[in-house]
Design a protein around this motif. Structure first.
Motif, PDB file in Angstrom:
ATOM      1  N   THR A 167       0.843  -1.196   0.000  1.00 30.32           N
ATOM      2  CA  THR A 167       0.000   0.000   0.000  1.00 30.32           C
ATOM      3  C   THR A 167       0.876   1.242   0.000  1.00 30.32           C
ATOM      4  O   THR A 167       1.944   1.272   0.613  1.00 30.32           O
ATOM      5  N   THR A 168       0.412   2.222  -0.706  1.00 34.96           N
ATOM      6  CA  THR A 168       1.114   3.500  -0.750  1.00 34.96           C
ATOM      7  C   THR A 168       0.070   4.562  -1.067  1.00 34.96           C
ATOM      8  O   THR A 168      -1.129   4.244  -1.201  1.00 34.96           O
ATOM      9  N   SER A 169       0.499   5.796  -1.156  1.00 34.61           N
ATOM     10  CA  SER A 169      -0.463   6.848  -1.501  1.00 34.61           C
ATOM     11  C   SER A 169       0.189   7.869  -2.415  1.00 34.61           C
ATOM     12  O   SER A 169       1.424   7.949  -2.489  1.00 34.61           O
ATOM     13  N   THR A 170      -0.638   8.621  -3.071  1.00 34.68           N
ATOM     14  CA  THR A 170      -0.119   9.555  -4.067  1.00 34.68           C
ATOM     15  C   THR A 170       0.364  10.851  -3.420  1.00 34.68           C
ATOM     16  O   THR A 170      -0.119  11.260  -2.361  1.00 34.68           O
ATOM     17  N   SER A 171       1.306  11.478  -4.094  1.00 40.25           N
ATOM     18  CA  SER A 171       1.781  12.790  -3.676  1.00 40.25           C
ATOM     19  C   SER A 171       0.868  13.856  -4.299  1.00 40.25           C
ATOM     20  O   SER A 171      -0.098  13.526  -4.988  1.00 40.25           O
TER      21      SER A 171
END
Lengths: 324, 260
Positions: A167-171
């Motif tokens: 899991t990650t998230s956008t800048s």
């Protein structure tokens, strides 16, 4: 999403590109095209040249192991698939046609008309395509239109078929990046997924593959060598059972013996055939030396060329049977 | 009973086995990256092996030295010379079968080097155009590639290139009714490669001149039109099929191991 399984040397595949461009222009917000080369000898340089020459603006991937082609059951090329936003494979088309644009448009239009909210496009790229096991790999991409703080799931399919997720998230610019370390040999598949929200349609990236380097396939090499030896050696032995054993032996006494050897299996009188066969070969070093040289060439070229040649047999390029 | 009868039978068996073996790729798990010793279309949905000449063209197009393909072809050549043409090649087998329709045939000897021209021109064309140009016209590809493709994939309309393939195949079929093994004699690039090694291969053929009565029965039986006893086994046309061995009344011709 339009998936295009192709090869740079395939005429019909290239003939589809103008239609792709027109479709992309018409459905710019709703269509993602991904071209996947299934031809192992399509190098990165060749694909870059192909992109430039043909004016391709969409993503081109390499299916270096045939995994993607196998997944979609691709044999002959070009083979086109259309996948809906929800991941449903809604269309499949084999081969080029002069009205390919109309055919594809008719398949895309109903999917586009079902859309609600702002459509999104998600990309994913790996920092490398081939690594040794245990090496850290960069996984990055972007969401279009850009949205900050959006959760991105990266679905990782291991070589054994099991999956795990990152899991990650956008800048702020809509980009994301993370890392992953493949811990086993084989093909690892990565796909980014955006689940969507109140304002945005869900989207998935194209799948990217990573080869975690396996040791040289000695068993396969041995098997292939065995088949070659069986074909050549078997035929040789079959014929040579009738061979005159001693090449430099005394001339046979005239007249020829009538009905002396009715069967291939009956050896002529004299020393045992195995010994004489060996002797004959050793007295004629040229074929032996040539065989040695060619065997060396086979050994040197096996690792780099076997997969390429196997692709000739696996993929029926329609241009070779006269289309294009 | 003469042993030559059994030689013919053996050859028919190996030719049939060659036909079957090359088509085992109908099971896709059996599709290998091995180059086979016969002009055979690897684009065929049934093919199990790669065509030696298609592969060489591909590497010529890439301007890359084909170590594996060249080594395999060379290894085959160094062992048996051109024997594969007479004993294994399915396209040769098909020519033998179709040729049975007519009894009397012409036996021209002009242009035996033409297959070397085909070999050279096709490789240069592949290099220059970066495409396997020869494959588009290859009659073996017509039979073992285009025809199965049309049957299995039922394209509509049938592409122009398939008709071109059909034309080249029909030309060869008509040719073998007039001249035995016409494709092998004049145009086969794979035969040209294998034939080059006839003087150097481990398998050879020996003519015992002390037994030869100069009756020329051997030459009359030759499907490749070899015109002198001295050329048996060493000519680039000789496919080592053994029909001369069968024809000889005095057992003067035999297979041998070592240089011819």
């Amino acid at each position: 999403m339009l998936l295009d399984f192709f090869a740079t040397t395939c005429g019909p595949c290239t003939a589809c590109i103008p239609a792709f461009k027109e479709l992309l222009s018409e459905f710019s917000d709703d269509l993602v095209i991904v071209s996947i080369s299934v031809w192992p000898s399509d190098t990165l340089e060749m694909l870059k040249e192909f992109r430039t020459d043909e004016g391709v603006t969409w993503r081109i991937l390499r299916d270096t192991t045939g995994a993607a082609a196998s997944l979609y059951g691709v044999g002959p090329i070009p083979h086109l698939f259309i996948v809906s936003r929800t991941g449903v494979l809604s269309f499949s088309r084999l081969g080029y046609s002069e009205n390919i644009k109309t055919i594809l448009r008719n398949a895309i239009l109903p999917l586009v008309q079902q859309s609600v909210g702002t459509s999104t496009q998600l990309t994913l790229a790996l920092s490398v395509s081939t690594v040794d096991v245990g090496t850290v790999v960069g996984v990055s991409g972007s969401l279009t239109p850009a949205a900050a703080g959006v959760g991105i799931l990266i679905r990782v399919t291991k070589p054994d078929g099991s999956t795990t997720t990152l899991t990650t998230s956008t800048s702020a610019g809509g980009t994301y990046s993370t890392t992953h370390t493949p811990d086993g040999e084989g093909i690892w598949r990565y796909k980014a997924v955006f689940a969507g929200d109140a304002l945005h349609m869900p989207s998935e990236s194209a799948e990217a593959t990573l080869t975690a380097k396996a040791p040289f396939p000695w068993v396969l090499a041995g098997g292939a060598a065995l088949v070659v030896v069986l074909i050549a050696g078997g035929t040789w032995l079959l014929i040579s059972r009738r061979a005159e054993a001693g090449v430099e032996g005394p001339p046979p006494p005239p007249p020829p013996p009538p009905d002396a050897s009715d069967s291939l299996a009956v050896p002529p009188a004299g020393p045992p055939p195995p010994r004489r066969l060996t002797s004959a070969v050793l007295r004629n070093p040229v074929p032996l030396a040539l065989s040695g040289v060619f065997l060396l060439a086979v050994a040197l070229g096996f690792e780099s060329e076997y997969g390429i040649i196997q692709a000739f047999v696996r993929f029926l390029c329609l241009s070779c049977v006269g289309i294009g | 009973m003469r042993p030559s009868v059994k030689l013919s039978d053996t050859r028919r068996v190996t030719q049939a086995l060659g036909f079957v073996l090359l088509n085992l790729g109908i099971n896709t798990a059996l599709k290998t990256g091995i180059v086979c010793p016969a002009l055979y279309c690897y684009a065929c949905p049934l093919s199990m092996f790669a065509c030696p000449f298609g592969t060489l063209q591909h590497f010529a197009a890439l301007a890359t030295v084909p170590l594996l393909a060249g080594g395999t072809i060379g290894l085959f050549s160094a062992l048996l010379g051109r024997a594969y043409c007479g004993w294994f090649c399915p396209f040769g087998t098909i020519q033998d079968v179709v040729g049975m329709i007519t009894k009397r045939k012409l036996n021209p000897r002009a242009f035996p080097w033409s297959k070397f021209v085909v070999l050279l021109v096709a490789l240069v064309a592949a290099y220059v155009t970066t495409e396997t140009v020869f494959c588009r016209y290859c009659p073996s590809g017509s039979l073992f590639g285009a025809l199965p493709y049309v049957i299995m994939y039922n394209p509509d309309p049938i592409p122009l290139g398939v008709w071109i393939h059909a034309g080249t195949l029909l030309l060869v079929a008509a040719g073998v009714l007039v001249v035995e093994r016409v494709w092998c004699r004049y145009l086969c690039p794979v035969g040209a490669i294998f034939g080059t090694f006839n003087r150097l291969s481990a398998l050879s053929m020996k003519v015992d001149t002390t037994l030869c009565a100069n009756c020329k029965l051997c030459l009359k039986s030759c499907p490749m039109g070899i015109d002198s006893v001295e050329s048996i086994g060493v000519s680039t046309d000789c496919t080592r099929c053994g029909k001369c061995i069968e024809a000889c009344n005095r057992d003067a011709i035999k297979y041998a191991l070592g240089l011819s």
